[in-house]
Motif scaffolding. Structure first.
Motif, short mmCIF file in Angstrom:
data_model
loop_
_atom_site.label_atom_id
_atom_site.label_comp_id
_atom_site.label_asym_id
_atom_site.label_seq_id
_atom_site.Cartn_x
_atom_site.Cartn_y
_atom_site.Cartn_z
N LEU A 153 35.07 36.29 8.80
CA LEU A 153 35.09 37.75 8.85
C LEU A 153 35.01 38.36 7.46
CD1 LEU A 153 37.81 38.25 11.61
CD2 LEU A 153 35.33 38.37 11.87
N THR A 154 35.95 37.99 6.59
CA THR A 154 35.98 38.57 5.24
C THR A 154 35.21 37.72 4.23
OG1 THR A 154 38.01 37.40 4.65
CG2 THR A 154 38.24 39.55 5.72
N ARG A 155 34.80 36.50 4.63
CA ARG A 155 34.11 35.56 3.75
C ARG A 155 34.98 35.13 2.57
NH1 ARG A 155 28.10 38.36 3.17
NH2 ARG A 155 27.64 38.54 5.40
N ARG A 156 36.26 35.34 2.68
CA ARG A 156 37.17 34.91 1.62
C ARG A 156 37.37 33.41 1.71
NH1 ARG A 156 38.46 37.29 -2.88
NH2 ARG A 156 38.67 39.25 -1.74
N CYS A 157 37.25 32.71 0.57
CA CYS A 157 37.38 31.25 0.53
C CYS A 157 38.75 30.86 0.01
CB CYS A 157 36.31 30.64 -0.37
SG CYS A 157 34.62 31.01 0.13
N LEU A 158 39.26 29.76 0.51
CA LEU A 158 40.49 29.18 -0.01
C LEU A 158 40.14 27.86 -0.69
CD1 LEU A 158 43.58 28.96 -0.31
CD2 LEU A 158 43.62 27.85 1.94
N PHE A 159 40.33 27.81 -1.99
CA PHE A 159 40.11 26.59 -2.76
C PHE A 159 41.45 26.04 -3.22
CE2 PHE A 159 35.89 28.47 -3.21
CZ PHE A 159 35.07 27.35 -3.05
N VAL A 160 41.59 24.73 -3.19
CA VAL A 160 42.81 24.07 -3.65
C VAL A 160 42.43 22.99 -4.65
CG1 VAL A 160 44.08 24.52 -1.51
CG2 VAL A 160 42.78 22.41 -1.74
N ASN A 161 43.40 22.61 -5.47
CA ASN A 161 43.16 21.54 -6.43
C ASN A 161 43.53 20.19 -5.81
OD1 ASN A 161 45.93 21.47 -6.47
ND2 ASN A 161 46.14 22.24 -8.55
N GLN A 162 43.55 19.16 -6.61
CA GLN A 162 43.80 17.81 -6.11
C GLN A 162 45.18 17.70 -5.48
OE1 GLN A 162 41.33 15.17 -6.76
NE2 GLN A 162 42.46 14.12 -5.16
N ARG A 163 46.14 18.49 -5.96
CA ARG A 163 47.51 18.42 -5.46
C ARG A 163 47.78 19.36 -4.31
NH1 ARG A 163 51.09 20.20 -8.79
NH2 ARG A 163 49.72 21.24 -10.28
N GLY A 164 46.76 20.08 -3.83
CA GLY A 164 46.93 20.98 -2.71
C GLY A 164 47.38 22.37 -3.10
N ALA A 165 47.48 22.67 -4.40
CA ALA A 165 47.88 24.00 -4.85
C ALA A 165 46.68 24.94 -4.81
CB ALA A 165 48.44 23.93 -6.27
N ARG A 166 46.97 26.21 -4.55
CA ARG A 166 45.91 27.20 -4.39
C ARG A 166 45.20 27.46 -5.70
NH1 ARG A 166 46.40 32.60 -0.74
NH2 ARG A 166 44.32 33.46 -1.13
N GLY A 167 43.87 27.56 -5.64
CA GLY A 167 43.08 27.85 -6.82
C GLY A 167 42.66 29.30 -6.88
N GLU A 168 41.58 29.56 -7.61
CA GLU A 168 41.10 30.92 -7.78
C GLU A 168 40.47 31.44 -6.49
OE1 GLU A 168 40.08 28.33 -9.41
OE2 GLU A 168 41.01 28.45 -11.40
N ASP A 169 40.64 32.78 -6.25
CA ASP A 169 40.05 33.41 -5.07
C ASP A 169 38.55 33.64 -5.29
OD1 ASP A 169 42.39 33.44 -3.69
OD2 ASP A 169 42.93 35.49 -4.24
N ARG A 170 37.79 33.35 -4.25
CA ARG A 170 36.35 33.61 -4.27
C ARG A 170 35.91 33.97 -2.86
NH1 ARG A 170 36.41 29.66 -8.31
NH2 ARG A 170 35.04 30.09 -10.09
N THR A 171 34.79 34.68 -2.78
CA THR A 171 34.15 34.91 -1.50
C THR A 171 32.92 34.01 -1.40
OG1 THR A 171 32.74 36.67 -2.34
CG2 THR A 171 34.92 37.31 -1.51
#
Length: 731
Positions: free
Chosen positions: A672-690
């Protein structure tokens, strides 16, 4: 259980009781002192109270710790004849796979205890080898695996966990207790294991058993005198003895041919080198001389004080220069020695290998310092065992590859994991301190590091799953709020509400409508009823008041978002008393959220936002901002391809113009919003991107999908080295 076995086990239990009762007492004393010191230096009253709470819990229940520990040990000894879990047994029937969430505190404890047990297994590998076979005799079964061995380090780790389970401690304080137990009890297990092995030998249980480590060898390999080995030797006459495989029946033919070609290229390059007169006059260093010199060099190679500082890749030229200086006085009577041609080629290959690995690590990666400390031990392995080059399953080669790939993917300045860094430092320390030519040392170290990496992967999966669930929850919340705002806007557009009604609809009732859409959906009966309330307020006549069903629904919805009873009565009364066109300041003030510490008529300051049921999350997903510039045709095509990319795909993003990159995994994106969830190797949240931003970055070359390598880092290194050494064709 036979009487003789029972008698032996009772003696072992008494010895265990004498060793661990005193050690547990010292552990709890040290834990008491450590917690008290931490409480004195606590930065806040809350942390100090937590520390004092743990301190009181330990002092109140510490008397139960030793009996519980020994009870666990006794239960493992009592079940010794009930079946050796490490022995071969029929495969259990297939059962459905059950997935469940794992508490992060449980994972933290698992990692700490497995690390403690793994270090103890490495330190006491010889004694455990003897004990596992002797306990197998008592159990009338094959030798026990170390992880289930009664009186083994893993069982003692499980026992301390059981001993402290009744204490209500914070996870950090419980792990501190495990670390202190490691120092007070597990670090001195060598004396304990020597004692119980002597007791078992005195009871005539394998009294002549000797520790006889067997280096892993591919199945079916034979001696060098077999016809296959002779044929292989004749087929590669240019390969020096240090690199010539003695048995190749089950070796990868491509690997053997690769190294034969590498050595031929090194020999060709050496023909163009004119040695200095001093080099030709010196006697070639024997294998024993070279191993002795490198062994002393290995032991004087301490870990830098700041292992995470920026360090260059391995400097092979500098190492060769230092080695030449050491060889000048390494011979008998201080005479000069030189490298044999075959040894020089082996050193050249290992040096090129480490230079390639270092070039694949980040400039500020702490793994560079660790790999630099592994160079001398790995060089000693390669000089003494040619299978380091030709056998992918060689334990030293596997350990080097694991540490290199871990440093490449898990360790960098921003995302470094302290537990992983400490574990890798311990592995490197163990190699430098204990390796003396026996490659069997690497197997338990590799197994211990592998178990630690599995726990880290499990923890990363848990963290990633929670990030995805939070992102999906924020997405549903945004959709519900957008639905509520749209419905209220339509009601206001077609009505003529009073100022008080407008203020209520735009603020409190929008939240109530969003809460209903979030809980039950926009097509539910509750949502329709609340939408009818909004329509009634927008079209209502203040002189006629509010009918009873509307009033009941209004009160219910406002209570659910945290409006108190007194403010609720005043708000409803204001809907009738305030005529159309009267200033709205008072109505707005009555419904706005209060400032910190302020009491207002519309909201209760004592309630946390989360208690209102429609709270604003700590880090909500903001609606995607429309791109000011439309996507180009190429970007639109890239966007369509990205919609088909599966979750779990890794991307590489450029960080700066110097070429530094960062890896991020696409865990989820919103259609819907095209918002992406990226995580690093340890599962922590990364930078927001669409997805739109991601498509632009890919087209501009600032991002790309990572293609998983089909071979290990060391295998890729050998191929790259071959390309470097191969002569270039002249145009």
């Amino acid at each position: 259980m036979p009487p003789r076995v029972r008698t032996v086990l009772e003696e072992l239990l008494q010895t265990t009781c004498a060793h661990f009762t005193a050690a547990l007492g010292r552990t709890l004393d040290e834990l008491d002192l450590s917690l008290f010191k931490l409480a004195e230096r606590a930065p806040s009253n809350a942390q100090q109270q937590t520390l004092f709470g743990s301190l009181g819990e330990i002092r109140l229940k510490r008397a139960d710790a030793a009996p519980r520990f020994l009870q666990h040990v006794e239960s493992t000894l009592a079940r010794i004849r009930s079946g050796n879990a490490g022995a071969a047994s029929p495969a259990p029937p297939s059962t459905p796979l059950t997935l469940e969430l794992v508490d992060s505190s449980v994972l933290e404890e698992d990692i700490a205890l497995r690390e403690i047990a793994g270090k103890a297994e490495v330190r006491n590998s010889r004694a455990l080898y003897l004990l596992s076979h002797r306990m197998g005799v008592l159990a009338a079964a094959p030798a026990w695996s170390y992880d289930i061995l009664p009186l083994g380090p893993s069982q003692f780790a499980a026992a301390i966990r059981y001993a402290l389970r009744h204490l209500e401690l914070d996870t950090a304080h419980r792990i501190l207790a495990y670390r202190l137990f490691d120092r007070m009890a597990m670090a001195v297990l060598d004396h304990y294991y020597d004692l119980i092995n002597r007791q078992l030998a005195g009871r005539r249980i394998l009294p002549s058993l000797q520790w006889n480590p067997v280096t892993r060898r591919p199945p079916g390999t034979g001696s060098a005198s077999t016809p296959e080995a002779t044929e292989a030797t004749e087929a590669a006459p240019d390969v020096p003895a240090a690199a010539r495989p003695a048995h190749t029946e089950h070796h990868n033919e491509g690997e053997n041919e690769l190294f034969a070609q590498l050595y031929r290229l090194l020999r060709e390059r050496r023909r163009h080198h004119i040695p200095a007169p001093a080099e030709t006059a010196a006697a070639p260093a024997s294998t024993a001389d070279l191993q002795s010199l490198l062994g002393a060099w290995q032991r004087e190679n301490p870990l830098p004080a700041d292992a995470g500082r920026t360090v260059p890749s391995h400097d092979h030229a500098r190492f060769k220069q230092q080695l030449s200086l050491r060889l000048r006085h390494a011979g008998p009577g201080g005479r000069a020695l030189r490298l044999d041609d075959n040894d020089a080629d082996t050193i050249e290959l290992v040096g090129l290998l480490f230079e390639y690995i270092g070039s694949n690590l980040r400039a500020r990666s702490g793994a560079k310092a660790l790999l630099d400390r592994l160079y001398v031990p790995m060089l000693r392995v390669a000089l003494g065992d040619h299978r380091f080059f030709t056998q992918r399953s060689h334990p030293a080669r596997e350990l080097l590859n694991t540490i290199a790939e871990t440093g490449e993917r898990w360790i960098d300045e921003a995302d470094s994991d302290p537990d992983l860094t400490e574990k890798m430092q311990w592995v490197v320390d163990s190699v430098n301190a204990d390796f003396d030519g026996d490659s069997s040392l690497f197997e338990p170290l590799l197994a211990s590091l592998g178990r630690h990496m599995q726990l880290l992967a499990r923890r990363a999966e848990v963290f990633e799953r929670r990030q995805v669930e939070a992102a999906q929850g924020h997405e549903r919340l945004e959709v519900a709020r957008a639905t509520a705002r749209s419905a209220i806007a339509r009601a206001l557009r077609h009505g003529n509400p009073t100022a008080a009604a407008r203020a209520l609809l735009e603020r409190g009732w929008t939240d109530a409508l969003a809460l209903s859409a979030l809980r039950h959906g926009s097509s539910s009966d509750e949502f329709r009823r609340r939408l009818a309330v909004a329509s009634a307020l927008a079209h209502g006549n203040p002189t006629h008041g509010i009918d009873l069903p509307t009033r009941i629904e209004l009160e219910t919805g406002l209570r659910e978002i945290g409006v108190q009873a007194e403010a609720l009565a005043e708000t409803i009364a204001g809907l009738v008393a305030m005529p159309v066109g009267e200033p709205v300041e008072e109505a707005v003030a009555s419904l706005r959220p209060p400032a910190a510490g302020e009491t207002s008529r519309g909201f209760a300051p004592a309630r946390a936002p989360a208690e209102a049921g429609i709270s604003k999350p700590a880090a909500p997903i903001r609606p995607a901002v429309p791109e000011p510039v439309p996507l180009t045709a190429v970007e639109k095509e890239t966007l369509e391809r990205l919609r088909e990319v599966p979750f779990g795909t890794w991307f590489v993003f450029a960080q700066n113009q110097q070429g530094e990159t960062v890896r991020r995994k696409l865990a989820w994106f919103s259609p819907l919003t095209r918002r992406c969830l990226f995580v690093n190797q340890r599962g922590a949240r990364g930078e927001d991107r669409t997805l739109d931003q991601l498509a632009r970055d890919i087209v501009r070359g600032q991002a790309r999908i990572e293609v998983p390598p089909q071979s290990s880092l060391i295998d890729r290194a050998w191929k790259a080295i071959l390309e470097v050494l191969s002569p270039k064709e002249q145009p």
